[in-house]
Design a protein around this motif. Structure first.
Motif, PDB file in Angstrom:
ATOM      1  N   GLU A 180       0.822  -1.211   0.000  1.00 27.58           N
ATOM      2  CA  GLU A 180       0.000   0.000   0.000  1.00 27.58           C
ATOM      3  C   GLU A 180       0.856   1.261   0.000  1.00 27.58           C
ATOM      4  OE1 GLU A 180      -2.021   1.052   3.680  1.00 27.58           O
ATOM      5  OE2 GLU A 180      -1.061  -0.664   4.678  1.00 27.58           O
ATOM      6  N   TYR A 181       2.041   1.202   0.613  1.00 24.15           N
ATOM      7  CA  TYR A 181       2.941   2.354   0.621  1.00 24.15           C
ATOM      8  C   TYR A 181       3.777   2.424  -0.658  1.00 24.15           C
ATOM      9  CZ  TYR A 181       1.808   2.406   5.601  1.00 24.15           C
ATOM     10  OH  TYR A 181       1.150   2.450   6.797  1.00 24.15           O
ATOM     11  N   LEU A 182       4.219   1.266  -1.143  1.00 18.62           N
ATOM     12  CA  LEU A 182       5.073   1.232  -2.328  1.00 18.62           C
ATOM     13  C   LEU A 182       4.346   1.737  -3.569  1.00 18.62           C
ATOM     14  CD1 LEU A 182       6.815  -2.205  -1.729  1.00 18.62           C
ATOM     15  CD2 LEU A 182       7.852   0.050  -1.493  1.00 18.62           C
ATOM     16  N   ILE A 183       3.039   1.574  -3.615  1.00 21.13           N
ATOM     17  CA  ILE A 183       2.253   2.070  -4.746  1.00 21.13           C
ATOM     18  C   ILE A 183       2.435   3.579  -4.922  1.00 21.13           C
ATOM     19  CG2 ILE A 183      -0.129   2.476  -5.532  1.00 21.13           C
ATOM     20  CD1 ILE A 183      -0.826  -0.293  -4.427  1.00 21.13           C
ATOM     21  N   ASP A 184       2.626   4.290  -3.802  1.00 19.17           N
ATOM     22  CA  ASP A 184       2.875   5.733  -3.867  1.00 19.17           C
ATOM     23  C   ASP A 184       4.357   6.052  -3.964  1.00 19.17           C
ATOM     24  OD1 ASP A 184       0.150   6.432  -3.641  1.00 19.17           O
ATOM     25  OD2 ASP A 184       0.232   6.211  -1.461  1.00 19.17           O
ATOM     26  N   LEU A 185       5.180   5.289  -3.226  1.00 18.45           N
ATOM     27  CA  LEU A 185       6.600   5.614  -3.143  1.00 18.45           C
ATOM     28  C   LEU A 185       7.349   5.387  -4.450  1.00 18.45           C
ATOM     29  CD1 LEU A 185       9.163   6.366  -1.581  1.00 18.45           C
ATOM     30  CD2 LEU A 185       9.341   3.971  -0.866  1.00 18.45           C
ATOM     31  N   ILE A 186       7.178   4.233  -5.067  1.00 19.75           N
ATOM     32  CA  ILE A 186       7.986   3.895  -6.240  1.00 19.75           C
ATOM     33  C   ILE A 186       7.797   4.875  -7.398  1.00 19.75           C
ATOM     34  CG2 ILE A 186       8.376   2.160  -8.040  1.00 19.75           C
ATOM     35  CD1 ILE A 186       8.102   0.024  -5.945  1.00 19.75           C
ATOM     36  N   PRO A 187       6.563   5.231  -7.767  1.00 20.25           N
ATOM     37  CA  PRO A 187       6.424   6.243  -8.836  1.00 20.25           C
ATOM     38  C   PRO A 187       7.080   7.571  -8.485  1.00 20.25           C
ATOM     39  CG  PRO A 187       4.349   5.099  -8.489  1.00 20.25           C
ATOM     40  CD  PRO A 187       5.252   4.685  -7.373  1.00 20.25           C
ATOM     41  N   THR A 188       7.034   7.939  -7.194  1.00 18.32           N
ATOM     42  CA  THR A 188       7.663   9.192  -6.772  1.00 18.32           C
ATOM     43  C   THR A 188       9.182   9.098  -6.894  1.00 18.32           C
ATOM     44  OG1 THR A 188       5.865   9.517  -5.193  1.00 18.32           O
ATOM     45  CG2 THR A 188       7.804  10.893  -4.915  1.00 18.32           C
ATOM     46  N   LEU A 189       9.748   7.964  -6.539  1.00 18.07           N
ATOM     47  CA  LEU A 189      11.192   7.776  -6.690  1.00 18.07           C
ATOM     48  C   LEU A 189      11.590   7.748  -8.163  1.00 18.07           C
ATOM     49  CD1 LEU A 189      11.996   5.078  -3.951  1.00 18.07           C
ATOM     50  CD2 LEU A 189      12.373   7.552  -3.845  1.00 18.07           C
ATOM     51  N   LEU A 190      10.777   7.125  -8.987  1.00 20.08           N
ATOM     52  CA  LEU A 190      11.088   7.051 -10.413  1.00 20.08           C
ATOM     53  C   LEU A 190      11.027   8.416 -11.094  1.00 20.08           C
ATOM     54  CD1 LEU A 190       9.166   3.777 -11.367  1.00 20.08           C
ATOM     55  CD2 LEU A 190      11.653   4.093 -11.345  1.00 20.08           C
ATOM     56  N   SER A 191      10.293   9.343 -10.493  1.00 19.06           N
ATOM     57  CA  SER A 191      10.146  10.669 -11.088  1.00 19.06           C
ATOM     58  C   SER A 191      11.186  11.673 -10.581  1.00 19.06           C
ATOM     59  CB  SER A 191       8.742  11.211 -10.803  1.00 19.06           C
ATOM     60  OG  SER A 191       8.580  11.482  -9.414  1.00 19.06           O
ATOM     61  N   GLN A 192      12.143  11.224  -9.788  1.00 12.51           N
ATOM     62  CA  GLN A 192      13.152  12.135  -9.254  1.00 12.51           C
ATOM     63  C   GLN A 192      14.003  12.743 -10.377  1.00 12.51           C
ATOM     64  OE1 GLN A 192      14.001  13.006  -5.701  1.00 12.51           O
ATOM     65  NE2 GLN A 192      11.820  12.519  -5.844  1.00 12.51           N
ATOM     66  N   ASP A 193      14.267  14.033 -10.230  1.00  8.30           N
ATOM     67  CA  ASP A 193      15.075  14.756 -11.208  1.00  8.30           C
ATOM     68  C   ASP A 193      16.549  14.564 -10.866  1.00  8.30           C
ATOM     69  OD1 ASP A 193      16.098  16.518 -13.060  1.00  8.30           O
ATOM     70  OD2 ASP A 193      15.654  18.310 -11.872  1.00  8.30           O
TER      71      ASP A 193
ATOM     72  N   PRO B 263       8.855  11.283  -0.712  1.00  8.62           N
ATOM     73  CA  PRO B 263       9.428  12.602  -1.016  1.00  8.62           C
ATOM     74  C   PRO B 263       8.320  13.537  -1.499  1.00  8.62           C
ATOM     75  CG  PRO B 263      10.681  10.830  -2.069  1.00  8.62           C
ATOM     76  CD  PRO B 263       9.404  10.229  -1.574  1.00  8.62           C
ATOM     77  N   ASN B 264       8.359  14.786  -1.059  1.00 14.81           N
ATOM     78  CA  ASN B 264       7.291  15.700  -1.463  1.00 14.81           C
ATOM     79  C   ASN B 264       7.649  16.517  -2.707  1.00 14.81           C
ATOM     80  OD1 ASN B 264       9.159  17.370  -0.315  1.00 14.81           O
ATOM     81  ND2 ASN B 264       7.724  18.517   0.953  1.00 14.81           N
ATOM     82  N   THR B 265       8.873  16.325  -3.228  1.00 12.04           N
ATOM     83  CA  THR B 265       9.250  16.951  -4.502  1.00 12.04           C
ATOM     84  C   THR B 265      10.137  15.971  -5.269  1.00 12.04           C
ATOM     85  OG1 THR B 265      11.383  17.951  -3.897  1.00 12.04           O
ATOM     86  CG2 THR B 265       9.385  19.169  -3.267  1.00 12.04           C
ATOM     87  N   ASN B 266      10.431  16.320  -6.515  1.00 12.00           N
ATOM     88  CA  ASN B 266      11.323  15.474  -7.316  1.00 12.00           C
ATOM     89  C   ASN B 266      12.780  15.898  -7.181  1.00 12.00           C
ATOM     90  OD1 ASN B 266      11.354  17.863  -8.734  1.00 12.00           O
ATOM     91  ND2 ASN B 266      10.950  16.935 -10.735  1.00 12.00           N
ATOM     92  N   GLN B 267      13.069  16.738  -6.180  1.00 12.66           N
ATOM     93  CA  GLN B 267      14.428  17.225  -5.955  1.00 12.66           C
ATOM     94  C   GLN B 267      15.089  16.602  -4.738  1.00 12.66           C
ATOM     95  OE1 GLN B 267      15.878  19.570  -8.223  1.00 12.66           O
ATOM     96  NE2 GLN B 267      14.037  18.861  -9.300  1.00 12.66           N
ATOM     97  N   TRP B 268      14.458  15.606  -4.131  1.00 14.46           N
ATOM     98  CA  TRP B 268      14.964  15.041  -2.879  1.00 14.46           C
ATOM     99  C   TRP B 268      16.377  14.463  -3.038  1.00 14.46           C
ATOM    100  CZ3 TRP B 268      14.851   9.415  -1.772  1.00 14.46           C
ATOM    101  CH2 TRP B 268      15.383   9.130  -0.503  1.00 14.46           C
ATOM    102  N   ILE B 269      16.595  13.657  -4.074  1.00  7.22           N
ATOM    103  CA  ILE B 269      17.918  13.047  -4.255  1.00  7.22           C
ATOM    104  C   ILE B 269      18.969  14.143  -4.482  1.00  7.22           C
ATOM    105  CG2 ILE B 269      19.323  11.485  -5.646  1.00  7.22           C
ATOM    106  CD1 ILE B 269      16.873   9.852  -6.261  1.00  7.22           C
TER     107      ILE B 269
END
Length: 386
Positions: A62-75, A146-152
């Protein structure tokens, strides 16, 4: 205008304790916590080397469904996502296999129950680190986001030439209710301690929700070997072991944050805190002294202040007790203003909002008692899972 002080022995002792505690509190707030509260933003390093983001997941679909797309979208130009499936009993494994099949950035590590004898996150995390392709590691948890795509970029940009460790802030989502405010205030207060001490060149911990270090550093220090039988401590005990004044930096950013779900019940939160407090005795003696002195000053300040307020007869003041209360109130007001300013500025630095910081002394009193009770419990009893 004559004011005559007639102090009995007990009142004198209480007065001295109050003054000592007040001075120590001022020293910690203005000498230590102000390092975070008034920290000036530094220019980021733009030499973005390849990164391995590592996430340990157990029954966390249930958490990975949100987390993985957010990680994949990191700039970020070059990174992989290592997901360690730690013996999940739900559909986590199937979901991760499906995601890895369609996304070359995802690397999946599957574990079975029989391999992890000590429970906790250390074994799966070690396997994830071993499987990482890159030397630079960035750790978070499955229930984080992450709340933005700039976390990394934010975390990696904090590195410098000699940096081996970067500690970040791991806040919780804002939810309704008193428990949520207590959890978020506690998270802020803990961050004020470990971040301020790291800025003072005395690093001692990080949080696994937002932490980065090098794979070579992990291997060179034999990973979690020295405390492998303790379920918790994959973040604080490891950082306490390997961090020093030269190799550790702090990522402070109010915008590019990674947040996680807070505990929803008092019982689960207390269990979580018990596990965390159980590792505190294994910090370096100097750190335990610093943290212990801070707690002792809080334990002295509030009871002594209350005692002095209800004992005006301890002083024989010819012009009446009004001067006694004015003097005592002045010191209490300075303490309150100091706490409010330092906490407010620290919260602003870290992006914390809606914490009702005007009630900081009430929070402080609660955690003074809470920390003491759970600390004593952790000293004499072992948490479940040891």
């Amino acid at each position: 205008m004559e004011i005559v002080f007639n102090i009995n022995q007990l009142s004198f002792i209480i007065l001295i304790l109050f003054i000592v505690a007040w001075l120590i509190q001022m020293m910690y707030h203005w000498g230590l916590f102000s390092r975070l509260a008034f920290h000036k933003k530094e220019e980021k390093n733009t030499n973005y080397e390849a990164v391995s983001v590592i996430v340990c997941a157990r029954d966390a679909q249930e958490y990975l469904i949100d987390l993985i797309p957010t990680l994949l979208s990191q700039d970020y130009p070059d990174y992989e996502i290592v997901i360690v499936n730690d013996c999940s009993q739900d559909n986590t494994e199937e979901y991760l296999k499906d995601m890895a099949r369609n996304n070359p950035k995802i690397s999946l590590v599957n574990l079975t129950q029989s391999l992890n004898f000590f429970h906790g996150k250390k074994f799966p995390l070690s396997m994830g680190i071993k499987s990482a392709k890159h030397d630079l590691l960035l750790l978070t948890d499955a229930d984080c986001l992450p709340n933005t795509n700039q976390w990394i970029k934010e975390m990696v940009g904090t590195y410098r030439k000699d940096t081996e460790i970067v500690v970040g802030y791991g806040p919780y989502f804002e939810r309704k209710g008193l428990l949520n405010k207590l959890i978020r205030f506690d998270t802020l207060y803990i961050a004020m301690q470990y971040m301020s001490l790291a800025l003072a060149k005395k690093p001692y911990m990080g949080v696994g929700r937002n932490l980065s270090y090098r794979k070579n550093t992990f291997i060179k220090n034999k990973g979690f070997t020295s405390h492998y039988n303790i379920p918790s401590g994959d973040d604080d005990l490891f950082i306490s072991q390997v961090a020093n004044k030269k190799n550790t930096r702090v990522a402070i950013d109010a915008i590019n944050r990674i947040e996680s779900e807070p505990k929803k019940t008092w019982a689960t939160w207390v269990r979580q805190k018990k596990r965390h407090y159980s590792t505190g005795t294994k910090y370096k003696p100097q750190i335990n002294f610093i943290l212990g002195m801070l707690l002792c000053s809080r334990l002295l300040y509030y009871p002594a202040l209350i005692a002095l307020f209800i004992m005006p007869h301890a002083f024989n003041i010819s012009l009446g007790n009004i001067y006694y209360y004015i003097t005592l109130g002045f010191f209490a007001l300075i303490h309150y203003i100091t706490m409010f300013v330092i906490y407010h500025k620290s919260a602003k630095q870290l992006g914390e909002k809606h914490l009702a910081l005007a009630f900081t002394p009430l929070y402080d009193c609660f955690f003074m008692l809470f920390t003491t009770i759970l600390g004593m419990w952790s000293t004499f009893f072992k948490p479940k899972g040891w």
